[in-house]
Design a protein around this motif. Structure first.
Motif, PDB file in Angstrom:
ATOM      1  N   PRO A  64       0.813  -1.225   0.000  1.00 16.10           N
ATOM      2  CA  PRO A  64       0.000   0.000   0.000  1.00 16.10           C
ATOM      3  C   PRO A  64       0.846   1.275   0.000  1.00 16.10           C
ATOM      4  O   PRO A  64       0.471   2.264  -0.626  1.00 16.10           O
ATOM      5  CB  PRO A  64      -0.828  -0.112   1.289  1.00 16.10           C
ATOM      6  N   HIS A  65       2.003   1.242   0.665  1.00 20.36           N
ATOM      7  CA  HIS A  65       2.896   2.404   0.655  1.00 20.36           C
ATOM      8  C   HIS A  65       3.485   2.625  -0.742  1.00 20.36           C
ATOM      9  O   HIS A  65       3.608   3.758  -1.203  1.00 20.36           O
ATOM     10  CB  HIS A  65       4.013   2.237   1.682  1.00 20.36           C
ATOM     11  N   TYR A  66       3.843   1.533  -1.397  1.00 23.61           N
ATOM     12  CA  TYR A  66       4.354   1.618  -2.763  1.00 23.61           C
ATOM     13  C   TYR A  66       3.280   2.187  -3.689  1.00 23.61           C
ATOM     14  O   TYR A  66       3.560   3.058  -4.527  1.00 23.61           O
ATOM     15  CB  TYR A  66       4.786   0.221  -3.220  1.00 23.61           C
ATOM     16  N   ALA A 131       0.132   1.659  -9.342  1.00 26.12           N
ATOM     17  CA  ALA A 131      -0.531   1.903  -8.057  1.00 26.12           C
ATOM     18  C   ALA A 131      -1.765   1.015  -7.913  1.00 26.12           C
ATOM     19  O   ALA A 131      -1.989   0.405  -6.865  1.00 26.12           O
ATOM     20  CB  ALA A 131      -0.911   3.374  -7.929  1.00 26.12           C
ATOM     21  N   LYS A 132      -2.560   0.917  -8.979  1.00 26.26           N
ATOM     22  CA  LYS A 132      -3.763   0.082  -8.936  1.00 26.26           C
ATOM     23  C   LYS A 132      -3.390  -1.385  -8.744  1.00 26.26           C
ATOM     24  O   LYS A 132      -3.978  -2.082  -7.905  1.00 26.26           O
ATOM     25  CB  LYS A 132      -4.573   0.253 -10.213  1.00 26.26           C
ATOM     26  N   ALA A 133      -2.407  -1.852  -9.496  1.00 27.75           N
ATOM     27  CA  ALA A 133      -1.983  -3.252  -9.379  1.00 27.75           C
ATOM     28  C   ALA A 133      -1.412  -3.536  -7.989  1.00 27.75           C
ATOM     29  O   ALA A 133      -1.655  -4.606  -7.422  1.00 27.75           O
ATOM     30  CB  ALA A 133      -0.956  -3.576 -10.456  1.00 27.75           C
ATOM     31  N   ALA A 134      -0.672  -2.591  -7.435  1.00 27.21           N
ATOM     32  CA  ALA A 134      -0.097  -2.784  -6.098  1.00 27.21           C
ATOM     33  C   ALA A 134      -1.187  -2.851  -5.032  1.00 27.21           C
ATOM     34  O   ALA A 134      -1.094  -3.648  -4.091  1.00 27.21           O
ATOM     35  CB  ALA A 134       0.892  -1.666  -5.782  1.00 27.21           C
ATOM     36  N   ILE A 171       2.984 -21.966  -3.075  1.00 24.64           N
ATOM     37  CA  ILE A 171       2.823 -21.743  -4.516  1.00 24.64           C
ATOM     38  C   ILE A 171       2.093 -20.432  -4.764  1.00 24.64           C
ATOM     39  O   ILE A 171       2.467 -19.655  -5.649  1.00 24.64           O
ATOM     40  CB  ILE A 171       2.107 -22.942  -5.169  1.00 24.64           C
ATOM     41  N   GLU A 172       1.070 -20.173  -3.969  1.00 24.47           N
ATOM     42  CA  GLU A 172       0.330 -18.923  -4.101  1.00 24.47           C
ATOM     43  C   GLU A 172       1.237 -17.721  -3.797  1.00 24.47           C
ATOM     44  O   GLU A 172       1.208 -16.705  -4.496  1.00 24.47           O
ATOM     45  CB  GLU A 172      -0.868 -18.923  -3.154  1.00 24.47           C
ATOM     46  N   LEU A 173       2.086 -17.852  -2.783  1.00 25.07           N
ATOM     47  CA  LEU A 173       3.024 -16.779  -2.441  1.00 25.07           C
ATOM     48  C   LEU A 173       4.020 -16.545  -3.576  1.00 25.07           C
ATOM     49  O   LEU A 173       4.309 -15.397  -3.929  1.00 25.07           O
ATOM     50  CB  LEU A 173       3.764 -17.106  -1.144  1.00 25.07           C
ATOM     51  N   GLU A 174       4.515 -17.605  -4.172  1.00 29.45           N
ATOM     52  CA  GLU A 174       5.450 -17.471  -5.293  1.00 29.45           C
ATOM     53  C   GLU A 174       4.780 -16.783  -6.477  1.00 29.45           C
ATOM     54  O   GLU A 174       5.397 -15.958  -7.155  1.00 29.45           O
ATOM     55  CB  GLU A 174       6.002 -18.839  -5.711  1.00 29.45           C
ATOM     56  N   SER A 175       3.524 -17.104  -6.721  1.00 26.39           N
ATOM     57  CA  SER A 175       2.783 -16.453  -7.796  1.00 26.39           C
ATOM     58  C   SER A 175       2.638 -14.950  -7.531  1.00 26.39           C
ATOM     59  O   SER A 175       2.810 -14.129  -8.438  1.00 26.39           O
ATOM     60  CB  SER A 175       1.404 -17.104  -7.946  1.00 26.39           C
ATOM     61  N   LEU A 176       2.324 -14.617  -6.285  1.00 25.91           N
ATOM     62  CA  LEU A 176       2.202 -13.192  -5.926  1.00 25.91           C
ATOM     63  C   LEU A 176       3.541 -12.476  -6.044  1.00 25.91           C
ATOM     64  O   LEU A 176       3.593 -11.313  -6.460  1.00 25.91           O
ATOM     65  CB  LEU A 176       1.642 -13.053  -4.512  1.00 25.91           C
ATOM     66  N   GLN A 181       7.084  -8.603  -8.929  1.00 24.32           N
ATOM     67  CA  GLN A 181       8.230  -8.292  -9.774  1.00 24.32           C
ATOM     68  C   GLN A 181       7.798  -7.640 -11.079  1.00 24.32           C
ATOM     69  O   GLN A 181       8.494  -6.758 -11.586  1.00 24.32           O
ATOM     70  CB  GLN A 181       9.046  -9.548 -10.046  1.00 24.32           C
ATOM     71  N   GLU A 182       6.666  -8.058 -11.621  1.00 23.14           N
ATOM     72  CA  GLU A 182       6.155  -7.433 -12.842  1.00 23.14           C
ATOM     73  C   GLU A 182       5.775  -5.980 -12.601  1.00 23.14           C
ATOM     74  O   GLU A 182       5.965  -5.135 -13.477  1.00 23.14           O
ATOM     75  CB  GLU A 182       4.956  -8.211 -13.366  1.00 23.14           C
ATOM     76  N   ILE A 183       5.248  -5.694 -11.432  1.00 19.50           N
ATOM     77  CA  ILE A 183       4.903  -4.308 -11.089  1.00 19.50           C
ATOM     78  C   ILE A 183       6.174  -3.475 -10.965  1.00 19.50           C
ATOM     79  O   ILE A 183       6.258  -2.367 -11.472  1.00 19.50           O
ATOM     80  CB  ILE A 183       4.101  -4.249  -9.774  1.00 19.50           C
ATOM     81  N   ASP A 184       7.173  -4.018 -10.284  1.00 21.35           N
ATOM     82  CA  ASP A 184       8.420  -3.287 -10.067  1.00 21.35           C
ATOM     83  C   ASP A 184       9.223  -3.139 -11.342  1.00 21.35           C
ATOM     84  O   ASP A 184       9.984  -2.195 -11.486  1.00 21.35           O
ATOM     85  CB  ASP A 184       9.269  -3.976  -8.999  1.00 21.35           C
ATOM     86  N   GLY A 185       9.071  -4.105 -12.258  1.00 19.28           N
ATOM     87  CA  GLY A 185       9.887  -4.135 -13.479  1.00 19.28           C
ATOM     88  C   GLY A 185       9.500  -3.132 -14.441  1.00 19.28           C
ATOM     89  O   GLY A 185       9.641  -2.065 -14.737  1.00 19.28           O
TER      90      GLY A 185
END
Length: 185
Positions: A64-66, A131-134, A171-176, A181-185
């Motif tokens: 949420p801060h990001y 921001a929306k995705a985060a 597995i769910e955590l790895e997916s998240l 990473q896609e958001i940060d990338g």
């Protein structure tokens, strides 16, 4: 013994705890294993499950801060662009007609160009989308964190937890994490 006769379940283990026996003021306590483990400071929860919960909790609180930083950046740049465009629009004709100085005309043209560039930055860097995705991802991390805490609580209460359910949460955590990473990338 279990009903199947195969092994020993946690409730069938009896522990005798004697405190202060040497001084003559001792108390004896008989307890089943889950009760003793809860009182001893030893956690039957695996460090693996604790690490998963810690990771999910950290991301649930950090995202949420990001998102707020991304949205604030997009809003600030858009506001600056709009203010500069309005100022340029109001002064361009007066400057071009009234001032023969070339530097004033270049300054107004530069302000107009800067306004246009600033207007494109939020779209180029996709700050609003990030921001929306985060925010959405933070919610999903929060749900996962709650699920992991429920699993920990079940273990602490002496209930059996299927290893498959812990693996499913990993597995769910790895997916998240991949989505993060896609958001940060």
């Amino acid at each position: 013994m279990t009903a199947e006769g195969g092994g020993i379940d946690q409730e069938s283990i009896i522990v005798v705890h004697i405190d202060g026996f040497a001084t003559g003021e001792g108390n004896a306590e008989i307890a089943g294993l889950p009760r003793l483990l809860r009182g001893s400071g030893f956690s039957p929860v695996s460090p693996y499950l604790e690490a998963l919960a810690k990771d999910a909790g950290a991301n649930a609180s950090a995202l949420p801060h990001y998102a707020k930083r991304c949205q604030s950046r997009a809003d600030l740049v858009t506001t600056c662009s709009n203010c500069l465009a309005a100022l340029t629009g109001l002064t361009i004709w007066a400057t071009v007609q009234a001032t023969p100085a070339w530097w004033a005309k270049v300054l107004v043209a530069f302000a107009a160009l800067l306004s246009a560039v600033l207007g494109f930055l939020p779209a180029i860097y996709k700050w609003g989308d990030k921001a929306k995705a985060a925010r959405d991802l933070a919610s999903r991390y929060g749900h996962l964190y709650g699920d992991l805490l429920k699993l920990e609580e079940k273990i602490l209460q002496g209930e059996n937890v299927n290893a498959g359910s812990v693996e499913q949460k990993r597995i769910e955590l790895e997916s998240l994490k991949k989505q993060r990473q896609e958001i940060d990338g």
